[in-house]
Design an enzyme around this catalytic site. Structure first.
Site, PDB file in Angstrom:
ATOM      1  CB  CYS A 103      -1.128   0.006   1.135  1.00 53.48           C
ATOM      2  SG  CYS A 103      -2.126  -1.318   1.323  1.00 53.48           S
ATOM      3  CG  HIS A 242      -3.144   3.487   2.452  1.00 47.33           C
ATOM      4  ND1 HIS A 242      -3.352   3.223   1.173  1.00 47.33           N
ATOM      5  CD2 HIS A 242      -3.174   2.281   3.243  1.00 47.33           C
ATOM      6  CE1 HIS A 242      -3.799   1.944   1.242  1.00 47.33           C
ATOM      7  NE2 HIS A 242      -3.690   1.287   2.554  1.00 47.33           N
ATOM      8  CG  ASN A 272      -6.597  -0.721   1.321  1.00 48.61           C
ATOM      9  OD1 ASN A 272      -5.903  -0.448   0.367  1.00 48.61           O
ATOM     10  ND2 ASN A 272      -5.821  -1.100   2.705  1.00 48.61           N
TER      11      ASN A 272
END
Ligand code: UT7
Length: 315
Positions: A103, A242, A272
């Protein structure tokens, strides 16, 4: 940016695993995510985002010199997804390679490109974060399948005479590798009947532990880039964290003294998207006028590895 058409809502997930829209929204903030059709690859999403980025930058594919794809879900273990995107774009003058930082991928890839631009080695870089995480999700595991989505974000980076990236920070800690990982498919557990039976080819996560480390690392990293650029949260117009979980983001904002109204969030709509998340959020914040010329922006990311990183830029 590019996301698949297909929307998977929390109500859809209620029919697949024992969960509720209420649990997902209250624990994560996510309402829906995009899921690629079977057969759609990471390079397909990356290509679409790249085409739009090149159009906006008025840059011909043949003039791209550096092409970096950040991804956790490459089309194949090799060749790199960036080589596949290079071929489709016709970016024949570029060198392509992938960045594997989960990520944190888009922030790591942007910082990598920045280094080449700073040395003068390249002048036109195309950076893409792209994921088809739905291929690596165990759709019977409610603790992970509600969290993730597919998508791609891209940006063109070139040397600038004013603004640009003013400070960067990157870090990693391999001692926590098994907090968030996919054990199967590599040299440790090559594909076999047994590896499939043991469901080793799916993402595994200790969500509660990841949560705690993510908050601490992202808050520290955001503070570090602001200190390096000699700026305080008052000088920053927009924070692009993020997009994993609203509770993580709210806690980061609290620990780094970031006013929550300056923190951009779109995870409600995409979940996500790992390496694509920061770039998709940056794209929408610019598109929607949240980020304007000369604004200071802090992008901060966290992911498997564990990895984390930030960059502070003037738009
Ligand atoms: O990019 C970084 C990637 N990682 C992440 O973004 C994940 C970071 N972690 C998180 O976002 C959070 O840890 C979660 C959202 C995954 C979980 O939230 P939590 O506050 O850490 O957990 P919790 O204590 O609120 O809930 C855990 C409980 C467990 O039940 P018991 O053992 O307490 O009875 C789970 O079985 O919630 C249960 N649970 C669910 N219940 C309904 C787990 N997933 C679900 C679900 N629906 N989808």
């Amino acid at each position: 940016m590019h996301v698949p058409q297909k929307v998977l809502t929390n109500a859809d997930l209620e029919k697949m695993v024992e969960t509720t829209d209420e649990w997902i929204q209250s624990r994560t903030g996510i309402r829906e995510r995009r899921v690629a059709e079977v057969g759609t690859t990471t390079s397909d999403l990356a290509y679409e985002a790249a085409v739009e980025a090149l159009q906006q930058a008025k840059l011909a594919a043949k003039d791209v010199e550096l092409l970096i794809v950040a991804t956790t879900t490459p089309d194949m273990l090799f060749p790199s997804t960036s080589c596949l995107v290079q071929q489709r774009l016709g970016a024949t003058g570029a060198v392509g390679f992938d960045v594997s930082a989960a990520c944190s991928g888009s922030v790591f890839a942007m910082i990598t490109a920045q280094q080449y631009l700073l040395t003068g080695r390249y002048r036109n870089a195309l950076v893409i974060g792209a994921e088809v995480l739905s291929s690596f999700i165990d759709w019977t595991d409610r603790s992970t399948c509600v969290l993730f989505g597919d998508g791609a974000g891209a940006c063109v980076m070139q040397p600038v005479s004013r603004g640009g990236i003013l400070a960067t920070d990157m870090g990693s800690d391999g001692s926590a590798a098994e907090m968030l990982y996919m054990p199967g498919g590599g040299s440790k557990y090559p594909p076999s009947h047994s590896s499939v039976d043991q469901r080793l080819h799916f993402l595994r996560m200790n969500g509660t532990e990841v949560f705690k480390v993510a908050v601490r690392r992202m808050a520290e990293s955001a503070k570090r880039v602001m200190a390096d650029a000699k700026l305080t949260p008052e000088h920053v117009e927009c924070f692009i964290p993020h997009q994993a979980n609203t509770r993580i983001i709210e806690a980061v904002a609290k620990f780094a003294d970031l006013p929550i109204e300056k923190v951009y969030m779109n995870l409600q709509r995409y979940g996500n998207t790992s390496a694509a998340s920061n770039l998709i959020a940056l794209y929408e914040a610019v598109r929607d006028g949240v980020i304007k010329r000369d604004d200071h922006v802090v992008m901060v990311a966290f992911g498997a590895g564990l990895t984390w990183g930030s960059l502070l830029l003037q738009w």
